[in-house]
Design a protein around this motif. Structure first.
Motif, PDB file in Angstrom:
ATOM      1  N   ARG A 141      -7.248  -2.780   4.057  1.00 42.59           N
ATOM      2  CA  ARG A 141      -8.379  -2.296   2.977  1.00 42.59           C
ATOM      3  C   ARG A 141      -7.069  -3.453   1.375  1.00 42.59           C
ATOM      4  O   ARG A 141      -7.216  -3.775   0.526  1.00 42.59           O
ATOM      5  CB  ARG A 141      -7.663  -0.664   2.199  1.00 42.59           C
ATOM      6  CG  ARG A 141      -8.823   0.023   2.974  1.00 42.59           C
ATOM      7  CD  ARG A 141      -8.564   1.499   2.145  1.00 42.59           C
ATOM      8  NE  ARG A 141      -9.890   2.097   2.846  1.00 42.59           N
ATOM      9  CZ  ARG A 141      -9.947   3.213   3.698  1.00 42.59           C
ATOM     10  NH1 ARG A 141      -8.980   3.968   3.714  1.00 42.59           N
ATOM     11  NH2 ARG A 141     -11.756   4.113   2.893  1.00 42.59           N
ATOM     12  N   ARG A 169     -10.286  -9.966  -2.426  1.00 44.10           N
ATOM     13  CA  ARG A 169     -10.950 -10.187  -4.101  1.00 44.10           C
ATOM     14  C   ARG A 169      -9.817 -10.749  -5.088  1.00 44.10           C
ATOM     15  O   ARG A 169     -10.264 -11.174  -6.470  1.00 44.10           O
ATOM     16  CB  ARG A 169     -11.529  -8.556  -4.446  1.00 44.10           C
ATOM     17  CG  ARG A 169     -12.494  -9.120  -3.176  1.00 44.10           C
ATOM     18  CD  ARG A 169     -14.021  -7.859  -2.647  1.00 44.10           C
ATOM     19  NE  ARG A 169     -15.206  -7.969  -2.116  1.00 44.10           N
ATOM     20  CZ  ARG A 169     -15.596  -6.490  -1.995  1.00 44.10           C
ATOM     21  NH1 ARG A 169     -15.586  -5.789  -2.076  1.00 44.10           N
ATOM     22  NH2 ARG A 169     -16.182  -7.682  -0.755  1.00 44.10           N
ATOM     23  N   GLU A 170      -8.973  -9.673  -5.311  1.00 42.81           N
ATOM     24  CA  GLU A 170      -8.082  -9.619  -7.107  1.00 42.81           C
ATOM     25  C   GLU A 170      -7.605 -10.468  -7.621  1.00 42.81           C
ATOM     26  O   GLU A 170      -6.536 -11.308  -8.614  1.00 42.81           O
ATOM     27  CB  GLU A 170      -7.443  -8.345  -7.063  1.00 42.81           C
ATOM     28  CG  GLU A 170      -8.584  -7.288  -6.700  1.00 42.81           C
ATOM     29  CD  GLU A 170      -7.783  -5.430  -7.263  1.00 42.81           C
ATOM     30  OE1 GLU A 170      -6.704  -5.978  -7.470  1.00 42.81           O
ATOM     31  OE2 GLU A 170      -8.466  -4.571  -6.975  1.00 42.81           O
ATOM     32  N   LYS A 202      -8.364  -6.016  -0.945  1.00 39.42           N
ATOM     33  CA  LYS A 202      -8.603  -6.217  -2.070  1.00 39.42           C
ATOM     34  C   LYS A 202      -7.273  -7.473  -2.853  1.00 39.42           C
ATOM     35  O   LYS A 202      -7.340  -7.796  -3.719  1.00 39.42           O
ATOM     36  CB  LYS A 202      -7.093  -5.054  -2.934  1.00 39.42           C
ATOM     37  CG  LYS A 202      -7.077  -4.641  -3.868  1.00 39.42           C
ATOM     38  CD  LYS A 202      -6.251  -3.542  -3.904  1.00 39.42           C
ATOM     39  CE  LYS A 202      -5.640  -2.970  -5.702  1.00 39.42           C
ATOM     40  NZ  LYS A 202      -4.972  -1.963  -6.462  1.00 39.42           N
ATOM     41  N   HIS A 203      -6.599  -7.381  -2.039  1.00 38.30           N
ATOM     42  CA  HIS A 203      -5.706  -9.116  -2.032  1.00 38.30           C
ATOM     43  C   HIS A 203      -6.191 -10.345  -1.834  1.00 38.30           C
ATOM     44  O   HIS A 203      -6.462 -11.086  -3.304  1.00 38.30           O
ATOM     45  CB  HIS A 203      -4.840  -8.950  -1.409  1.00 38.30           C
ATOM     46  CG  HIS A 203      -3.745 -10.692  -1.137  1.00 38.30           C
ATOM     47  ND1 HIS A 203      -2.940 -10.923  -2.389  1.00 38.30           N
ATOM     48  CD2 HIS A 203      -3.538 -11.503  -0.555  1.00 38.30           C
ATOM     49  CE1 HIS A 203      -1.812 -11.636  -2.840  1.00 38.30           C
ATOM     50  NE2 HIS A 203      -2.836 -12.209  -1.400  1.00 38.30           N
ATOM     51  N   THR A 257       0.375  -0.885   0.092  1.00 37.44           N
ATOM     52  CA  THR A 257      -0.224  -0.108  -0.120  1.00 37.44           C
ATOM     53  C   THR A 257       0.810   1.221  -0.123  1.00 37.44           C
ATOM     54  O   THR A 257       1.963   1.272  -0.203  1.00 37.44           O
ATOM     55  CB  THR A 257      -0.626  -0.254   0.868  1.00 37.44           C
ATOM     56  OG1 THR A 257      -0.033  -0.118   2.492  1.00 37.44           O
ATOM     57  CG2 THR A 257      -1.453  -1.368   1.407  1.00 37.44           C
TER      58      THR A 257
END
Length: 177
Positions: A115, A122-123, A119-120, A7
């Motif tokens: 956050r 999901r993506e 993100k990790h 990040t």
């Protein structure tokens, strides 16, 4: 050292059972806030901390392909705490967790790390729906989850535990899952 999540200010990586991570984990597991809002894991020595890492995160990495990760500050490599994903008995969805050493609380690091973990999940991992559990009374953690878009989903009691915890859900993005 494999950085899995980066990040603006942080990097999250796999835990190791070396002196550095064992020392950080020992300190984290004995923070008053950790005892109050998560649990007293009974870890009091460096060897117990190494064993905790081996029996928790290492097992999760092997079984699930994810687990709790070290949070390090990018500017100086400071060991700040951990954040990641846990598959818990009694929960339908993968659970997000996070904890910081007290020196780093209140500076937005937990939100930033969480956050990055969402993100990790999901993506990279393809996990769309996440949940989180929070001790009743942990107002800071509830606020963080709400900033991430989690919604309250009642209370639950995990198998083998004797206290109810608040359950939060972060549903899949519209059109997914």
């Amino acid at each position: 050292m494999l950085t899995l999540i980066e990040t603006e200010r942080l990097q999250l990586r796999l835990l190791r059972d070396d002196d550095g991570d064992a020392t950080g984990m020992l300190a984290l597991l004995n923070e008053p806030g950790f005892h109050q809002y998560i649990a007293d894991r009974g870890v009091r020595t460096l060897e117990q901390a190494r064993d905790y890492i081996r029996k928790g995160p290492f097992v999760s990495y092997a079984a699930n392909g994810f687990g709790m990760y070290v949070i390090e500050r990018r500017e100086d490599g400071a060991w700040m705490g951990n954040a990641g994903l846990v598959r818990r008995n009694g929960l339908v969805h993968v659970d997000i967790g996070y904890a910081l050493l007290s020196d780093f609380i209140g500076q937005g690091y937990a939100l930033e790390a969480a956050r990055g973990v969402v993100k990790h999940a999901r993506e990279v991992l393809g996990i769309e729906t996440l949940c989180a559990i929070v001790s009743q009374g942990n107002v800071r953690s509830v606020g963080l989850l709400e900033k991430l878009g989690f919604v309250a989903d009642g209370v639950t009691r995990l198998p083998g535990e004797n206290e109810d915890v608040l359950l939060f859900l972060l549903p899949a993005l519209a059109g997914e899952e």
